[in-house]
Design a protein around this motif. Sequence first.
Motif, short mmCIF file in Angstrom:
data_model
loop_
_atom_site.label_atom_id
_atom_site.label_comp_id
_atom_site.label_asym_id
_atom_site.label_seq_id
_atom_site.Cartn_x
_atom_site.Cartn_y
_atom_site.Cartn_z
N ILE A 14 0.79 -1.23 0.07
CA ILE A 14 0.21 0.00 0.07
C ILE A 14 0.90 1.16 0.00
N ASP A 15 0.72 2.04 -0.95
CA ASP A 15 1.72 3.28 -1.30
C ASP A 15 0.68 4.48 -1.41
N ALA A 16 0.75 5.52 -0.63
CA ALA A 16 -0.27 6.55 -0.77
C ALA A 16 0.25 7.62 0.18
N PRO A 17 -0.13 9.02 -0.10
CA PRO A 17 0.36 9.94 0.61
C PRO A 17 -0.15 10.01 2.18
N THR A 20 -3.95 9.53 4.35
CA THR A 20 -5.00 9.12 3.24
C THR A 20 -5.68 7.86 3.79
N LYS A 22 -4.08 4.71 4.82
CA LYS A 22 -3.21 3.36 5.13
C LYS A 22 -3.54 2.58 6.12
#
Length: 79
Positions: A14-17, A20, A22
């Motif tokens: 999982i890659d997100a700013p 957001t 996670k």
Amino acid sequence: MEAVNSGSGGIYFIDAPGGTGKTFLISLLLARIRSQSNVALALGNSCNSTRRWANCTFCLEITIKHANQRNTNLQHIQK
Ligand SMILES: Nc1ncnc2c1ncn2[C@@H]1O[C@H](COP(=O)(O)OP(=O)(O)OP(=O)(O)O)[C@@H](O)[C@H]1O
């Protein structure tokens, strides 16, 4: 959840700013999987997130070592 229900398992990234959702998402997934008596581990790729997850999930206080030492530990686990 399909990977769990089918028994195939897997590794997911999982890659997100920041901020957001996670952690929120992972917490829901872990709770759901563990409620079915299955095993799920969540790991982070930064010192802060790894410490937070290890503390929350395993009730452990860990010290993050130099990257080369972590690689050594991973190789040891894979043997
Ligand atoms: N689907 C959602 N419904 C309600 N609240 C949510 C949802 N997703 C995230 N939040 C809330 O938004 C805030 C940020 O979420 P979270 O901590 O999961 O983000 P994050 O991506 O893990 O952030 P960071 O990378 O900074 O650790 C939290 O207060 C969380 O409870």
